[in-house]
Motif scaffolding. Structure first.
Motif, PDB file in Angstrom:
ATOM      1  N   ASP A  90       0.814  -1.212   0.000  1.00 43.28           N
ATOM      2  CA  ASP A  90       0.000   0.000   0.000  1.00 43.28           C
ATOM      3  C   ASP A  90       0.849   1.265   0.000  1.00 43.28           C
ATOM      4  O   ASP A  90       0.491   2.248  -0.655  1.00 43.28           O
ATOM      5  N   GLY A  91       1.952   1.256   0.759  1.00 47.78           N
ATOM      6  CA  GLY A  91       2.735   2.475   0.838  1.00 47.78           C
ATOM      7  C   GLY A  91       4.208   2.240   1.081  1.00 47.78           C
ATOM      8  O   GLY A  91       4.596   1.318   1.806  1.00 47.78           O
ATOM      9  N   LEU A  92       5.047   3.061   0.442  1.00 45.45           N
ATOM     10  CA  LEU A  92       6.490   3.085   0.687  1.00 45.45           C
ATOM     11  C   LEU A  92       6.811   4.503   1.147  1.00 45.45           C
ATOM     12  O   LEU A  92       6.788   5.450   0.363  1.00 45.45           O
ATOM     13  N   LEU A  93       7.078   4.642   2.446  1.00 43.54           N
ATOM     14  CA  LEU A  93       7.221   5.954   3.061  1.00 43.54           C
ATOM     15  C   LEU A  93       8.674   6.225   3.419  1.00 43.54           C
ATOM     16  O   LEU A  93       9.458   5.290   3.673  1.00 43.54           O
ATOM     17  N   PHE A  94       9.002   7.487   3.455  1.00 46.09           N
ATOM     18  CA  PHE A  94      10.356   7.894   3.815  1.00 46.09           C
ATOM     19  C   PHE A  94      10.257   8.888   4.975  1.00 46.09           C
ATOM     20  O   PHE A  94       9.794  10.027   4.805  1.00 46.09           O
ATOM     21  N   GLN A  95      10.649   8.418   6.168  1.00 47.76           N
ATOM     22  CA  GLN A  95      10.496   9.200   7.392  1.00 47.76           C
ATOM     23  C   GLN A  95      11.811   9.225   8.160  1.00 47.76           C
ATOM     24  O   GLN A  95      12.347   8.161   8.521  1.00 47.76           O
ATOM     25  N   ASP A  96      12.324  10.426   8.428  1.00 44.22           N
ATOM     26  CA  ASP A  96      13.526  10.585   9.256  1.00 44.22           C
ATOM     27  C   ASP A  96      14.670   9.708   8.754  1.00 44.22           C
ATOM     28  O   ASP A  96      15.297   8.969   9.528  1.00 44.22           O
ATOM     29  N   ASN A  97      14.884   9.773   7.446  1.00 43.79           N
ATOM     30  CA  ASN A  97      15.965   8.997   6.824  1.00 43.79           C
ATOM     31  C   ASN A  97      15.784   7.489   6.967  1.00 43.79           C
ATOM     32  O   ASN A  97      16.748   6.729   6.859  1.00 43.79           O
ATOM     33  N   LYS A  98      14.553   7.065   7.219  1.00 43.44           N
ATOM     34  CA  LYS A  98      14.244   5.636   7.316  1.00 43.44           C
ATOM     35  C   LYS A  98      13.204   5.278   6.247  1.00 43.44           C
ATOM     36  O   LYS A  98      12.363   6.096   5.870  1.00 43.44           O
ATOM     37  N   VAL A  99      13.281   4.051   5.770  1.00 43.19           N
ATOM     38  CA  VAL A  99      12.294   3.533   4.830  1.00 43.19           C
ATOM     39  C   VAL A  99      11.233   2.776   5.616  1.00 43.19           C
ATOM     40  O   VAL A  99      11.560   1.954   6.484  1.00 43.19           O
ATOM     41  N   VAL A 100       9.964   3.055   5.325  1.00 42.69           N
ATOM     42  CA  VAL A 100       8.855   2.411   6.028  1.00 42.69           C
ATOM     43  C   VAL A 100       7.940   1.730   5.003  1.00 42.69           C
ATOM     44  O   VAL A 100       7.470   2.362   4.053  1.00 42.69           O
ATOM     45  N   ILE A 101       7.707   0.449   5.194  1.00 39.97           N
ATOM     46  CA  ILE A 101       6.706  -0.296   4.424  1.00 39.97           C
ATOM     47  C   ILE A 101       5.391  -0.189   5.181  1.00 39.97           C
ATOM     48  O   ILE A 101       5.304  -0.611   6.339  1.00 39.97           O
ATOM     49  N   GLU A 102       4.360   0.364   4.540  1.00 40.49           N
ATOM     50  CA  GLU A 102       3.059   0.491   5.212  1.00 40.49           C
ATOM     51  C   GLU A 102       2.041  -0.434   4.558  1.00 40.49           C
ATOM     52  O   GLU A 102       1.873  -0.457   3.338  1.00 40.49           O
ATOM     53  N   GLU A 103       1.365  -1.192   5.397  1.00 45.36           N
ATOM     54  CA  GLU A 103       0.217  -1.984   4.960  1.00 45.36           C
ATOM     55  C   GLU A 103      -1.016  -1.416   5.653  1.00 45.36           C
ATOM     56  O   GLU A 103      -1.042  -1.239   6.870  1.00 45.36           O
ATOM     57  N   ILE A 104      -2.060  -1.132   4.853  1.00 46.34           N
ATOM     58  CA  ILE A 104      -3.291  -0.532   5.358  1.00 46.34           C
ATOM     59  C   ILE A 104      -4.379  -1.601   5.376  1.00 46.34           C
ATOM     60  O   ILE A 104      -4.597  -2.292   4.371  1.00 46.34           O
ATOM     61  N   LYS A 105      -5.059  -1.727   6.494  1.00 45.01           N
ATOM     62  CA  LYS A 105      -6.150  -2.691   6.632  1.00 45.01           C
ATOM     63  C   LYS A 105      -7.399  -1.955   7.094  1.00 45.01           C
ATOM     64  O   LYS A 105      -7.411  -1.368   8.174  1.00 45.01           O
ATOM     65  N   SER A 106      -8.422  -1.960   6.268  1.00 45.28           N
ATOM     66  CA  SER A 106      -9.698  -1.366   6.663  1.00 45.28           C
ATOM     67  C   SER A 106     -10.471  -2.362   7.510  1.00 45.28           C
ATOM     68  O   SER A 106     -10.358  -3.579   7.317  1.00 45.28           O
ATOM     69  N   HIS A 122      -1.126 -10.119   8.603  1.00 48.53           N
ATOM     70  CA  HIS A 122      -0.904  -8.764   8.111  1.00 48.53           C
ATOM     71  C   HIS A 122       0.561  -8.361   8.256  1.00 48.53           C
ATOM     72  O   HIS A 122       1.146  -7.745   7.367  1.00 48.53           O
ATOM     73  N   TRP A 123       1.153  -8.712   9.399  1.00 42.88           N
ATOM     74  CA  TRP A 123       2.577  -8.451   9.593  1.00 42.88           C
ATOM     75  C   TRP A 123       3.401  -9.243   8.581  1.00 42.88           C
ATOM     76  O   TRP A 123       4.373  -8.741   8.011  1.00 42.88           O
ATOM     77  N   ALA A 124       3.020 -10.482   8.377  1.00 43.37           N
ATOM     78  CA  ALA A 124       3.792 -11.349   7.489  1.00 43.37           C
ATOM     79  C   ALA A 124       3.794 -10.819   6.064  1.00 43.37           C
ATOM     80  O   ALA A 124       4.817 -10.845   5.372  1.00 43.37           O
ATOM     81  N   GLN A 125       2.652 -10.335   5.617  1.00 46.64           N
ATOM     82  CA  GLN A 125       2.570  -9.776   4.266  1.00 46.64           C
ATOM     83  C   GLN A 125       3.547  -8.613   4.115  1.00 46.64           C
ATOM     84  O   GLN A 125       4.304  -8.526   3.149  1.00 46.64           O
ATOM     85  N   ALA A 126       3.533  -7.723   5.109  1.00 45.33           N
ATOM     86  CA  ALA A 126       4.427  -6.571   5.055  1.00 45.33           C
ATOM     87  C   ALA A 126       5.892  -6.984   5.150  1.00 45.33           C
ATOM     88  O   ALA A 126       6.770  -6.364   4.534  1.00 45.33           O
ATOM     89  N   LYS A 127       6.169  -8.045   5.907  1.00 46.68           N
ATOM     90  CA  LYS A 127       7.560  -8.502   6.055  1.00 46.68           C
ATOM     91  C   LYS A 127       8.136  -8.956   4.710  1.00 46.68           C
ATOM     92  O   LYS A 127       9.312  -8.737   4.421  1.00 46.68           O
ATOM     93  N   VAL A 128       7.312  -9.595   3.900  1.00 43.59           N
ATOM     94  CA  VAL A 128       7.807 -10.053   2.601  1.00 43.59           C
ATOM     95  C   VAL A 128       8.119  -8.857   1.702  1.00 43.59           C
ATOM     96  O   VAL A 128       9.151  -8.827   1.028  1.00 43.59           O
ATOM     97  N   TYR A 129       7.235  -7.850   1.712  1.00 48.45           N
ATOM     98  CA  TYR A 129       7.522  -6.643   0.939  1.00 48.45           C
ATOM     99  C   TYR A 129       8.796  -5.964   1.463  1.00 48.45           C
ATOM    100  O   TYR A 129       9.627  -5.484   0.678  1.00 48.45           O
ATOM    101  N   ALA A 130       8.918  -5.918   2.778  1.00 52.31           N
ATOM    102  CA  ALA A 130      10.096  -5.286   3.381  1.00 52.31           C
ATOM    103  C   ALA A 130      11.367  -6.031   2.992  1.00 52.31           C
ATOM    104  O   ALA A 130      12.401  -5.418   2.701  1.00 52.31           O
ATOM    105  N   TYR A 131      11.296  -7.362   2.970  1.00 52.56           N
ATOM    106  CA  TYR A 131      12.470  -8.148   2.572  1.00 52.56           C
ATOM    107  C   TYR A 131      12.875  -7.807   1.142  1.00 52.56           C
ATOM    108  O   TYR A 131      14.061  -7.594   0.843  1.00 52.56           O
ATOM    109  N   MET A 132      11.898  -7.743   0.238  1.00 52.47           N
ATOM    110  CA  MET A 132      12.227  -7.495  -1.166  1.00 52.47           C
ATOM    111  C   MET A 132      12.830  -6.095  -1.353  1.00 52.47           C
ATOM    112  O   MET A 132      13.780  -5.922  -2.121  1.00 52.47           O
TER     113      MET A 132
END
Length: 776
Positions: A90-106, A122-132
């Motif tokens: 859902d999102g690739l954010l850049f905060q305080d010189n850090k990369v953040v993978i965001e997953e949004i769940k309604s 939900h965590w696991a899904q984001a972890k795979v994106y973060a790994y890549m």
């Protein structure tokens, strides 16, 4: 290292191997890639729409440097396989010189009820994106943010953690380790399938006349990624003529999967028999049959997920179940699926759906591909590009599609909710608003049957809030029993109405019908061709075939054919002199039926008296059938007769057909309804059937919808009467007559009783073998 190469696939959170999507395998997919909103068991159309809006609301607040809907793809060697992993975060954010993978769940839950560890998936899904992302950019660590947003209030809850690359790599390796047994099983199976398919020969000693040509056309259309419309008469061997070339195409890597679509149990069984004959010849194939939920559910009181031992913990047991059944079985039909479902204590219906995503062949109803409310949602566009649809008895798809793409609501449904749910103010208010919308439309109508050319927009606009209120009551019910079931049924029909409203186009009309205190509002899909074309557009190839796909131009028009599609008309493989056709030119029109009874009874007796045998008499309605039957019994009480009854069970139907014995010693006459359960899909070979009498030209009952169809096609410069009445009616005639000659040895008579059969517009629709007729 052996590898499995595949194409890039735009499908969120799925692992692919050899173009096969494994969304059914746990823990990998369930634990990592199972995404979607939390809805406590109810996933409504309005929920999904509002979930999308909620996602977009959060993404609209991103900074210019942030990115949304970021596609990730990576090829990862693991043991002796190569996995392609891809998805869209859902999102690739850049905060305080850090990369953040965001997953949004309604979610519809209250935010304060959500715990950080509620959904490890939900965590696991984001972890795979973060790994890549970390792997590609050589990051030593990366942040993951899980954001929950309440769809009604837009209240948000954020959980955030930092993970090292080593942690993410170890996590992914654990997941691949869990997935590997199934992946390697499929990899070896597909190699063996292709090898055995290449070696496969036609499972019968010879091809029938026209059969080789038909099979070749199917193979060519699959190879060329084209569609085919084929009129293949009874005796062509349509089932084997379509499945065999599709399997051969698999062996040559032209195809990965086939779906055999049918509307009837008997044709489903024929498809299973065709695959069985090839399996006996050495074909290694996994073929699954999807049986309707109400016919396969283990719970006698109907399928409910609450407190069902076969659904609770389903994902904990499904891995072992799928590996077990794939390791030991080839034909995964209803008895086999039920056996393994009981063994592993899993829901048999869900098991069949999960198996369908990776099976080589799937046998199922039209609905699973074309119905927007029940279609297999997890089939990716990439998978469809390597899948062929074989659509049996395709003449049935016209009426079925009109039903699938239509929806109706009853005013009484909401009036009853108002009276039953007084404790729920919100629900009552929403039901009352819908009742008022019905009343407004009623006032706009000038007659008891009013047709509108636009969607009921006001009604559609207020239905989503009713859905919300209904969901809250259904999740925490205060009332059980019939009242709960009524609310649930209304909830689903309202959802369906919203869904169809989203499809509404120039092929639709809306009509209102009133009788007594009831009002019905229906969005009726008059011409389903556009939506059928849309539903099937991503598939590699589609073959529409039937013994009565005539006139071909009509069916191509109604089923959404393209100009470049192939068409094929195969002559009957049986000798024309095996069928003796008679036409009795009397009027069976409604106004003349009283005067026709004696002539029809006499004609039936005169021709059946010439040869002892079993005969069918098909009539256009139950009322007319009862009158002819009673008159025949009065005049010829010594002749054995049987009568089709309304609402016959499967046991009753079987008992009816059991009367059609081989080598009958006395004449039997079976009276049945034209277009009913005995006029299509019945196979009485040899001398089990000696003749078929068809009374009338099969017109559908005159009514509002048929006249809407007539007017619609007349307005687009086509023959509306043909589209609404003549073509559907004559299809019933051809299907009924097709019960007679089923093999090369069969002989018998066809008797057409109606003066319209001698008119040119009807004679041209008769098959060639019927046109050498004798007028009585």
């Amino acid at each position: 290292m052996s590898t499995c190469y595949n194409s890039v696939v735009k499908h969120k959170g799925v692992i692919f191997i050899d173009n096969i999507v494994h969304t059914s395998v746990r823990p990998l997919v369930e634990y990592v890639f199972r995404s979607g909103s939390i809805t406590s068991g109810f996933q409504s159309t309005s929920t999904m729409t509002e979930g999308t809006k909620a996602h977009q609301y959060i993404q609209s607040q991103y900074k210019d440097t942030d990115k949304k809907e970021v596609f990730f793809q990576q090829r990862i060697p693991f043991r002796d396989l190569i996995f392609d992993i891809e998805g869209r975060c859902d999102g690739l954010l850049f905060q305080d010189n850090k990369v953040v993978i965001e997953e949004i769940k309604s979610t519809q839950q209250h935010i304060e009820e959500i715990d950080k560890e509620d959904k490890p998936v939900h965590w696991a899904q984001a972890k795979v994106y973060a790994y890549m992302h970390a792997s590609k950019h050589k990051l030593t660590d990366i942040d993951i943010q899980l954001t929950y947003i309440q769809v009604d209030t837009y209240e948000q809850l954020h959980f955030k953690d930092t993970y090292s690359f080593d942690e993410l790599e170890a996590f992914l390796n654990d997941l691949l380790e869990g997935f590997y047994p199934y992946a390697i099983l499929l990899h070896h199976h597909q190699a063996n399938r292709n090898k055995s398919a290449q070696a496969l020969t036609f499972p019968f000693p010879t091809f029938r006349d026209g059969q080789r040509y038909f099979a070749g056309a199917v193979y060519k259309s699959i190879k060329e990624k084209s569609d085919l419309f084929a009129n293949a008469p009874t005796g062509t061997g349509k089932t084997i003529s379509t499945i065999f070339p599709a399997i051969k195409a698999m062996g040559e890597n032209h195809l990965s999967q086939l779906y055999y679509l049918t509307a009837k149990t008997v044709t489903r069984q024929l498809a299973e028999e065709a695959l069985t004959s090839m399996i006996k010849q050495g074909l290694e194939v996994k073929a699954v049959t999807i049986t309707a939920k109400d016919k396969i559910c283990f719970k006698e009181d109907g399928c409910t997920k609450e407190h069902c031992p076969f659904t609770e913990g389903y994902f904990d047991r499904i891995n072992e179940t799928i590996i077990d059944i794939f390791s030991n079985e080839s034909l995964l039909n209803q008895p086999v699926i039920e056996s393994y479902a009981k063994k592993h204590k899993v829901c048999p219906f869900e098991l069949s759906l999960d198996l369908a995503y990776t099976a080589d062949a799937v046998i199922c109803d039209y609905n699973y591909i074309f119905d927007p409310r029940v279609s297999l949602k997890r089939l990716s566009n990439e998978q469809k590009k390597h899948t062929a649809l074989l659509i049996d008895e395709a003449h049935n798809l016209v009426d079925r599609a009109q039903t699938m793409f239509s929806a109706e609501l009853l005013k009484s449904s909401f009036v009853r909710i108002i009276s039953m749910y007084k404790h729920n103010k919100d629900l009552v208010e929403e039901a009352a608003a819908i009742k008022e919308a019905f009343s407004t439309l009623e006032k706009q109508a000038e007659t008891k049957q009013e047709v509108f050319t636009s969607a009921p927009s006001t009604l559609l606009s207020i239905l989503p809030t009713f859905i919300k209120a209904a969901e809250e009551e259904l999740i925490n019910p205060k009332i059980e029993g019939e009242e709960f079931e009524h609310l649930l049924e209304t909830y689903f029909s309202t959802n369906a109405f919203i869904k169809i409203g989203q499809l509404y186009n120039e092929s639709y009309v809306t009509y209102l019908e009133q009788w007594r205190q009831e009002i019905v509002i229906k969005m009726f899909c008059v011409n389903p061709s556009v939506l059928l074309k849309r539903a099937g557009k991503d598939y590699q190839s589609k073959t529409y075939f039937s013994a009565t796909l005539t006139p071909l131009d009509y069916y191509k028009d109604m089923l959404g054919a393209k100009e470049e599609d192939y068409q094929l008309a195969i002559p009957s493989p049986f000798a024309s002199d095996h069928t003796q056709t008679f036409i009795k030119p009397i009027s069976t029109r409604y106004r003349d039926r009283d005067n026709s009874i004696d002539q029809i009874v006499q004609t039936i007796r005169e021709l059946t008296n010439q040869k002892i045998g079993n005969y069918f008499v098909f009539l256009p309605s139950y009322d007319y059938m009862y009158r002819i039957y009673d008159a025949f019994q009065d005049q010829y009480p010594d002749v054995e007769t049987i009568l089709q009854r309304q609402d016959m069970s499967e046991k009753d139907r079987a008992a009816y057909l059991d009367h059609f014995n081989t080598d009958p010693q006395n004449t039997l006459i079976g009276f049945a309804v034209l277009g009913g359960i005995f006029s299509e899909g019945i196979d009485l070979k040899g001398n089990r059937l000696s003749g078929v009498f068809i009374i009338g030209v099969g017109f559908p009952q005159i009514g509002l919808e048929r006249n809407i169809i007539k007017d619609y096609f007349t307005n687009v410069n086509k023959n509306g009467f043909d589209y609404a009445y003549r073509y559907p009616g004559m299809n019933k005639v051809l299907q009924a007559g097709g019960r007679l000659i089923r093999t090369e040895m069969d002989k018998g008579i066809i008797v057409l009783i109606d003066d319209r059969f001698l008119q040119a517009s009807y004679k041209i629709l008769l098959p060639p073998e019927w046109r050498d007729y004798t007028v009585l």
